[in-house]
Design a protein around this motif. Sequence first.
Motif, short mmCIF file in Angstrom:
data_model
loop_
_atom_site.label_atom_id
_atom_site.label_comp_id
_atom_site.label_asym_id
_atom_site.label_seq_id
_atom_site.Cartn_x
_atom_site.Cartn_y
_atom_site.Cartn_z
N HIS A 97 0.98 -1.30 0.07
CA HIS A 97 -0.03 0.05 0.01
C HIS A 97 1.00 1.39 0.12
N PHE A 98 0.51 2.20 -0.95
CA PHE A 98 1.41 3.30 -0.99
C PHE A 98 1.60 4.14 0.32
N ASP A 99 0.66 4.07 1.22
CA ASP A 99 0.47 4.81 2.26
C ASP A 99 1.76 4.41 3.28
N VAL A 100 1.85 2.97 3.33
CA VAL A 100 3.03 2.37 4.22
C VAL A 100 4.14 2.46 3.51
N LEU A 101 4.28 2.66 2.25
CA LEU A 101 5.70 2.89 1.65
C LEU A 101 6.04 4.21 2.08
N ILE A 102 5.21 5.41 1.79
CA ILE A 102 5.61 6.66 2.26
C ILE A 102 5.68 7.01 3.80
N ALA A 103 5.16 6.17 4.55
CA ALA A 103 5.30 6.28 5.99
C ALA A 103 6.80 5.53 6.35
N MET A 115 0.65 11.76 21.64
CA MET A 115 1.45 12.84 21.11
C MET A 115 1.92 12.63 19.68
N PHE A 116 2.30 11.40 19.53
CA PHE A 116 3.01 10.93 18.07
C PHE A 116 1.86 11.05 17.20
N ILE A 117 0.61 10.53 17.16
CA ILE A 117 -0.58 10.88 16.43
C ILE A 117 -0.85 12.10 15.87
N LEU A 118 -0.94 12.89 17.09
CA LEU A 118 -1.24 14.28 16.95
C LEU A 118 -0.21 15.08 16.00
N ASP A 119 1.21 14.86 16.24
CA ASP A 119 2.31 15.48 15.86
C ASP A 119 2.18 15.02 14.15
N PHE A 120 1.86 13.67 13.90
CA PHE A 120 1.62 13.14 12.61
C PHE A 120 0.69 13.87 11.89
N GLU A 156 -1.02 4.25 7.16
CA GLU A 156 0.22 5.02 7.28
C GLU A 156 0.30 5.58 8.78
N LEU A 157 -0.57 5.61 9.56
CA LEU A 157 -0.47 5.96 10.69
C LEU A 157 0.28 4.69 11.73
N ILE A 158 -0.23 3.63 11.38
CA ILE A 158 0.01 2.34 12.19
C ILE A 158 1.61 2.04 11.50
N ALA A 159 1.76 2.10 10.39
CA ALA A 159 3.10 2.01 9.75
C ALA A 159 4.29 2.90 10.58
N ALA A 160 3.86 4.44 10.88
CA ALA A 160 4.73 5.29 11.16
C ALA A 160 4.79 4.87 12.68
N LEU A 161 3.78 4.70 13.49
CA LEU A 161 3.90 4.17 14.93
C LEU A 161 4.87 2.98 14.96
N TRP A 162 4.65 2.07 14.25
CA TRP A 162 5.45 0.66 14.15
C TRP A 162 7.00 1.30 14.06
N ASN A 163 7.09 2.01 13.09
CA ASN A 163 8.45 2.31 12.65
C ASN A 163 9.32 3.23 14.02
N SER A 164 8.18 3.88 14.76
CA SER A 164 9.09 4.56 15.77
C SER A 164 8.95 3.96 16.97
N GLU A 165 9.00 2.34 16.91
CA GLU A 165 8.63 1.60 18.08
C GLU A 165 7.63 1.78 19.08
N GLN A 166 6.58 2.24 18.44
CA GLN A 166 5.25 2.51 19.25
C GLN A 166 4.26 1.90 18.56
N VAL A 216 0.97 -0.11 17.36
CA VAL A 216 -0.23 -0.33 17.66
C VAL A 216 -1.11 -1.03 16.43
N SER A 217 -1.98 -1.87 16.91
CA SER A 217 -2.78 -2.63 16.12
C SER A 217 -4.06 -1.50 15.57
N ASP A 218 -4.97 -2.01 14.78
CA ASP A 218 -5.78 -1.24 13.87
C ASP A 218 -6.71 -1.06 15.21
N ASN A 219 -7.16 -1.76 15.94
CA ASN A 219 -8.15 -1.52 17.12
C ASN A 219 -7.41 -0.44 18.11
N THR A 220 -6.38 -0.69 18.59
CA THR A 220 -5.70 0.35 19.43
C THR A 220 -5.38 1.78 18.92
N LEU A 221 -5.34 1.44 17.42
CA LEU A 221 -5.10 2.73 16.92
C LEU A 221 -6.58 3.86 17.21
#
Length: 229
Positions: free
Chosen positions: A104-110, A158-163, A176-186, A188-193
């Motif tokens: 998914h392109f959103d994952v690539l860009i994240a 805070m990470f979500i708001l910044d993003f 994209e949000l989930i991928a960015a959180l994963w890459n920042s070692e934070q 979260v699953s779809d539900n916890t997002l």
Amino acid sequence: MFKIMMIEDDHVLFEEVRERLSQWSYEVCGVSDFGQVLQEFAACRPHLVIIDIQLPKYDGFHWCRMIRAHSKVPILFLSSRDHPTDMVMSMQLGADDFIQKPFHFDVLIAKIQAVLRRAYNYGNEQSAFRTWRGASVESAKNKVSAEEGTVLLTRNEMFILDFLLERRNAIVGREELIAALWNSEQFVSDNTLTVNVNRLRKKLDDIGLGQYIETKVGQGYMATEEAEA
């Protein structure tokens, strides 16, 4: 402007990715001679390399090894091969991440943003303090202050708001949000997002800002900002 070198022999995919990345203000260079990748790398001087495993003449592992012998530039593998040994091999050779095709392109860009952020430490100064709808957002302190008061956020909130604020008035996809959180070692699953966004919005409600984090059904979220006069 960040420059990205894409070592990919699928011309259709290359052109599609180049067009999409150009919309994010990335400059993309490709490869014309797959026997001279190292020379073309030197000419391109990219900030990040995206490389396939299966390539003409020599595979991506070979070129990853060659590039690593000369440069610490971030390397991201993009391949249809999904065997764990391929992923392990790429990391052992010094790659920074691995994305499996189709993607998914959103994952690539994240992932691109996360790798560039880690490698070049960009965005820290501007994201440490910013304003949003008259409120002060202090990322380093996980704090948002407005006339109605101050709220403290968790690290994920805070990470979500910044993003979202980095792309205010634009929809940010859930993937994209989930991928960015994963890459920042934070991670979260779809539900916890969903839970994190709802908690963020509820806290912002206390200072009159919750309504400005909008849910776009089937797409993602958007932080809205008033248009400049």
